[in-house]
Write an enzyme that holds these catalytic residues in place. Structure first.
Site, PDB file in Angstrom:
ATOM      1  N   GLY A  19       0.824  -1.205   0.000  1.00 17.50           N
ATOM      2  CA  GLY A  19       0.000   0.000   0.000  1.00 17.50           C
ATOM      3  C   GLY A  19       0.855   1.250   0.000  1.00 17.50           C
ATOM      4  O   GLY A  19       2.040   1.222   0.363  1.00 17.50           O
ATOM      5  N   MET A  23       2.088   9.394   4.225  1.00 16.41           N
ATOM      6  CA  MET A  23       3.328   9.538   4.979  1.00 16.41           C
ATOM      7  C   MET A  23       4.358   8.477   4.603  1.00 16.41           C
ATOM      8  O   MET A  23       5.550   8.756   4.553  1.00 16.41           O
ATOM      9  CB  MET A  23       3.030   9.452   6.478  1.00 16.41           C
ATOM     10  CG  MET A  23       4.251   9.643   7.363  1.00 16.41           C
ATOM     11  SD  MET A  23       3.911   9.448   9.123  1.00 16.41           S
ATOM     12  CE  MET A  23       3.766   7.672   9.248  1.00 16.41           C
ATOM     13  N   ALA A  24       3.886   7.255   4.348  1.00 23.16           N
ATOM     14  CA  ALA A  24       4.823   6.153   4.113  1.00 23.16           C
ATOM     15  C   ALA A  24       4.220   5.145   3.150  1.00 23.16           C
ATOM     16  O   ALA A  24       3.008   5.112   2.928  1.00 23.16           O
ATOM     17  CB  ALA A  24       5.175   5.479   5.437  1.00 23.16           C
ATOM     18  N   ASN A  25       5.091   4.324   2.585  1.00 22.64           N
ATOM     19  CA  ASN A  25       4.671   3.199   1.753  1.00 22.64           C
ATOM     20  C   ASN A  25       4.936   1.901   2.508  1.00 22.64           C
ATOM     21  O   ASN A  25       5.895   1.808   3.276  1.00 22.64           O
ATOM     22  CB  ASN A  25       5.440   3.195   0.424  1.00 22.64           C
ATOM     23  CG  ASN A  25       5.159   4.438  -0.397  1.00 22.64           C
ATOM     24  OD1 ASN A  25       4.065   4.987  -0.344  1.00 22.64           O
ATOM     25  ND2 ASN A  25       6.151   4.893  -1.152  1.00 22.64           N
ATOM     26  N   VAL A  26       4.068   0.916   2.295  1.00 19.29           N
ATOM     27  CA  VAL A  26       4.182  -0.352   3.009  1.00 19.29           C
ATOM     28  C   VAL A  26       4.475  -1.467   2.014  1.00 19.29           C
ATOM     29  O   VAL A  26       3.827  -1.561   0.963  1.00 19.29           O
ATOM     30  CB  VAL A  26       2.892  -0.675   3.795  1.00 19.29           C
ATOM     31  CG1 VAL A  26       3.066  -1.960   4.598  1.00 19.29           C
ATOM     32  CG2 VAL A  26       2.537   0.479   4.727  1.00 19.29           C
ATOM     33  N   ASP A 135      -7.019   7.865  15.870  1.00 23.45           N
ATOM     34  CA  ASP A 135      -7.420   7.657  14.472  1.00 23.45           C
ATOM     35  C   ASP A 135      -7.998   6.258  14.290  1.00 23.45           C
ATOM     36  O   ASP A 135      -7.677   5.566  13.334  1.00 23.45           O
ATOM     37  CB  ASP A 135      -6.212   7.876  13.546  1.00 23.45           C
ATOM     38  CG  ASP A 135      -6.639   8.016  12.072  1.00 23.45           C
ATOM     39  OD1 ASP A 135      -7.827   8.328  11.828  1.00 23.45           O
ATOM     40  OD2 ASP A 135      -5.798   7.811  11.188  1.00 23.45           O
TER      41      ASP A 135
END
Length: 671
Positions: A19, A23-26, A135
């Site tokens: 994904g 903020m970040a990629n996984v 969240d």
């Protein structure tokens, strides 16, 4: 983007992209040492130099690593690779809860409670560690193929004792699940998470969120101003007690919500009980703070007449009217009595007001006394105007013996000056025997265990022998020695005797592809006896139901036996891999203390830098490795556990561990 096949940190080989986020990629990766799949979150390249984003990334890693719970995604490792910040986490092979709801709605109410219980148990642990998620939403809740829940993404979670919690005008989280106080930029508390949990429960029951709109602002306004839409108007089969759990969790005023996630879970677990069938609709105590003018029945305000010119001329002078009034009062024989009463009343009001203002307690802020000695903490708290009350000793692996773990209430809160505060002091890290709490009251036992440092999880079930709220069993037997700060104890608590339903027959549900736990829950709920047989299957996943007898749709009496076959998975050849688990203790030895004579002669070529920590070298011998070659070479600054796989098709193996040039473990490994 990271290319497939890249070896991150010389250990994690990138397999695929899972994904991409703001903020970040996984990525899906393989841990080449432990030979398992992991999820790796890597901070985006364009955000690597933003301090705020880096702080959030580190905060997520810290929050996740501190929370050890079966329903929270585990964090395994954190590091950097050529400037890339990354975090290694448990890989959950399954959909997120949003996708699961979309594919399976409407869900069975027992399934709703099963899912929600896992979420609440995880949030309860986070709140116990004073971590607010902020969240919570189905997109951040993962589900594996067995139906187990895992909460992820603590990226905006903040500890309660951090000052950033009190910042206003900062809206965080997803607006569909956001509490009214969050949308206003107000103080975010544990009750804010509970509001989000109520919205998630609403969506699990109905398949939709309660509020939608064209813009985030319009949705936020609905959360702040409009009542939660009635679930029972859409579906009369939903019990009022279950809807009441949603209504209480999503009350506009945080004071009307559940005090804790445990309280919400206890209420939810009994919401389908027959004795709660006639429960009235939940009504909050504090309302929405939108007071309206109330017109009393039969009251009509007099119409105001416009004065005429003649009226103005004949209207008496104000001073004259006042003078006539006091002449009339003084001429009355009782005027002096009225004067005494009036004077006394004025004096009484003044004394009361002055005493009230003098006695009003002064509020003081609780200072942070974490990780200082007990005496230093007492001085600091007394200097702030607080008294020292009860001192609780608790095990801790992180805080030195005799130093303060925290206070109750926690640092950053306010309380009346002169009030007593509870001080929680570390008794050090050591093994303790688990006490026997079977038969005890849950609330007293839970407090006792928590004061020792244990994490406590509650599970409720009916019992004809054990009184309500007393403990039926405990997950760890009494007398077993464990480290409390690393141990979670599940207490099975009695819900009292189960009221037998009037219906004596059950139409069997299709249990095909159900997990064994779900089948057992279904049997217990409907008063059935479950007989379990296991067999190998190439088609049905391990742990899921292959078939059932009698078949689905058959009507049977309560108490009947239902036989199910549970898959053991495909039949495999005998496993020849042995995993050896051990711990290397950190001792902090000066690696160069024996080389002082060498330093005098100027020979320092063989010295090692002790600031790196203890030097650990691991050698293994199996079908694929030789004992003459180093298997792992690293430095540690804390006690570290290792799990080493040995391939032993052709005989025995051997393990040798060297710490700071000294062999600390040397043993054979056999099948």
């Amino acid at each position: 983007m990271i290319d497939k096949g890249y070896l991150l940190g010389e250990r994690y080989r990138i397999i695929d992209t899972l994904g991409e986020g703001g903020m970040a990629n996984v990525y899906l990766a393989e841990d080449i040492i432990l030979q398992r799949k992991v999820a790796v979150k890597i901070l985006r390249l364009d955000l690597q130099n933003e301090p705020q984003t880096q702080a959030r990334f580190k905060r997520e890693a810290l929050a996740t690593s501190e929370l050890s719970h079966p329903n929270i995604v585990s964090a395994f490792d954190v590091g950097t690779d050529h400037g890339l910040h990354y975090m290694v986490m448990e890989y959950v092979d399954g959909p997120d809860l949003k996708e699961y709801i979309r594919q399976n709605a409407p869900l069975d109410l027992h399934e709703v409670i099963r899912i929600m219980d896992q979420i609440l148990s995880a949030v309860a642990l986070a709140h116990k560690h004073n971590v607010i998620h902020r969240d919570l939403k189905p997109q951040n809740i993962l589900m594996d193929k067995r139906g187990n829940i895992k909460i992820a993404d603590f990226g905006i979670a903040v500890a309660l004792n951090q000052s950033s919690v009190t910042q206003t005008n900062s809206v965080m989280g997803s607006v569909h699940y956001m509490s009214p106080e969050q949308t206003r930029g107000g103080l975010v508390t544990k009750q804010s998470d509970i509001y989000s949990l109520g919205i998630i429960l609403y969506e699990l029951i109905t398949g939709t969120v309660p509020f939608n709109g064209d813009t985030p602002v319009s949705i936020a306004l609905k959360h702040a101003q409009e009542p939660i839409p009635s679930i029972r108007k859409k579906d009369h089969s939903v019990p009022q007690a279950l809807e009441n759990v949603v209504l209480k969790a999503t009350a506009k005023d945080p004071r009307d919500r559940y005090a804790t996630a445990q309280a919400m879970q206890a209420d939810l677990d009994s919401s389908l009980d027959p004795e709660r069938a006639d429960e009235p609709v939940f009504v909050p105590n504090h309302g929405n703070n939108n007071d309206k003018t109330i017109v009393l029945p039969g009251f009509k305000a007099p119409e105001k007449e416009q004065p005429t010119e003649s009226d103005e001329e004949t209207k008496p002078d104000k001073k004259e009217k006042k003078k006539d009034f006091w002449q009339n009062v003084k001429s009355h024989k009782w005027w002096w009595i009225f004067s005494i009463i009036a004077t006394g009343l004025i004096i009484f009001i003044m004394i009361f007001a002055l005493s009230g203002s003098n006695n009003k307690p002064h509020q003081v802020h609780i200072p942070d006394v974490t990780n200082i000695t007990e005496k230093s903490a007492e001085k600091k708290l007394e200097a702030a105007g607080l008294q020292i009350g009860k001192v609780v000793k608790r095990q801790s692996d992180d805080i030195k013996k005799g130093h303060v773990i925290g206070t109750k209430p926690a640092a950053g809160n306010s309380m009346d000056q002169g009030k007593a505060i509870i001080l929680i002091v570390s008794s050090g890290s050591s093994m303790v025997k688990v006490p026997n709490v079977v038969g005890d009251n849950y609330y007293e036992a839970a407090e006792k265990l928590e004061n020792q440092g244990f994490d406590v999880v509650r599970e409720d079930q009916y019992s004809n022998k054990v009184a309500r709220d007393n403990i039926i069993s405990q997950s760890i037997a009494a007398g077993v020695e464990v480290k409390p700060t690393q141990t979670t104890i599940t207490l099975v608590v009695s819900r009292g005797k189960q009221v037998k339903p009037k219906i004596n027959t059950v139409t069997l549900k299709d249990l095909h592809n159900y997990s064994l736990k779900s089948a057992q829950d279904y049997a217990k709920e409907h008063g059935l006896t479950l007989q379990i047989n296991q067999e190998y299957s190439d088609e049905v996943e391990k742990g899921l139901v292959i078939s059932m007898q009698p078949e689905a749709g058959t009507k049977v009496e309560r108490g009947s036996t239902v036989t199910i076959k549970v898959s053991r998975g495909p039949k495999e050849e005998k496993d020849t891999t042995i995993t050896k688990t051990f711990t290397v203790n950190y001792i902090g030895t000066d690696l160069n203390k024996d080389d002082k004579s060498d330093s005098k002669s100027g020979d320092a070529s063989n010295k090692e830098d002790s600031s790196k920590g203890d030097h650990v070298q691991i050698y293994i011998k199996d079908d694929d490795h030789s004992l003459s070659n180093i298997y792992r070479d690293l430095y540690i600054k804390r006690d570290m556990s290792f799990s080493i796989p040995f391939s032993l098709k052709n005989g025995n193996g051997q393990l040798r561990v060297v710490r700071n040039r000294e062999t600390v473990l040397n043993e054979k490994v056999t099948k």
